[in-house]
Write a protein that holds these residues in place. Sequence first.
Motif, short mmCIF file in Angstrom:
data_model
loop_
_atom_site.label_atom_id
_atom_site.label_comp_id
_atom_site.label_asym_id
_atom_site.label_seq_id
_atom_site.Cartn_x
_atom_site.Cartn_y
_atom_site.Cartn_z
N GLU A 178 -9.28 8.53 10.35
CA GLU A 178 -8.32 9.54 9.88
C GLU A 178 -7.14 9.68 10.85
O GLU A 178 -5.98 9.74 10.42
N VAL A 210 -5.33 8.42 3.47
CA VAL A 210 -6.56 7.66 3.43
C VAL A 210 -7.65 8.45 2.73
O VAL A 210 -7.68 9.67 2.80
N ILE A 240 -6.60 3.12 1.00
CA ILE A 240 -5.26 3.67 1.30
C ILE A 240 -4.41 3.63 0.04
O ILE A 240 -4.72 2.98 -0.91
N SER A 272 0.10 -1.77 10.16
CA SER A 272 -0.55 -0.89 9.20
C SER A 272 -1.94 -0.49 9.68
O SER A 272 -2.52 -1.12 10.57
N LEU A 273 -2.49 0.52 9.03
CA LEU A 273 -3.84 0.94 9.32
C LEU A 273 -4.82 -0.21 9.09
O LEU A 273 -5.68 -0.46 9.93
N GLY A 332 -7.02 -1.32 1.75
CA GLY A 332 -7.97 -0.74 2.68
C GLY A 332 -8.91 -1.73 3.29
O GLY A 332 -8.62 -2.93 3.36
N THR A 366 -0.23 7.04 6.97
CA THR A 366 -0.93 6.54 5.79
C THR A 366 -1.94 7.57 5.30
O THR A 366 -2.76 8.06 6.07
N ALA A 373 -4.96 6.58 10.73
CA ALA A 373 -4.19 6.62 9.50
C ALA A 373 -3.00 7.57 9.65
O ALA A 373 -1.88 7.24 9.26
#
Length: 152
Positions: free
Chosen positions: A121, A131, A152, A64-65, A101, A129, A124
């Motif tokens: 950005e 954001v 997020i 994940s981010l 986040g 995702t 993401a």
Amino acid sequence: MADELTTAYERDRAYPDRELVALVERVAARTSATVDRTLRDFGRFLGCEAFPRLAPAFYERHASLTEALLAVEDEIHEHVRQVVPQALPPRLRVSPLGEHGAVIAYTSERRLCALLEGLVEGTAERFGTAVRMEQPQCMLRGDPACSIVVEI
């Protein structure tokens, strides 16, 4: 004489900051964009396109981010400092923001927070995702560090 915008750069070498500044200013002038917008767009490209090609294992390792943001200082910036001793990547302190986040504390003499926002950005986007970001503190506004809240 080669156009400065098409000069090839090597990834295992550090370059003077003035070269980045000059390139960003030229691109901004050619596109009628602001320097901040150009930096942010460049960061977005780096996070979504360039860095995943340069370090695919990093992106594969993190699901994940938020995971990627939490790992970037230890896994990427420390590696860069070892491989390219003259390189000066920023210092990031990333704290989780629950399950939704992270908060990034950014310090760098370069003060390229717009580039960092674009990197977030683009990363993401790479993770698919959505954001939202806000920057309650910024070195460009006189704060000692930037604080970027990534939701997020």
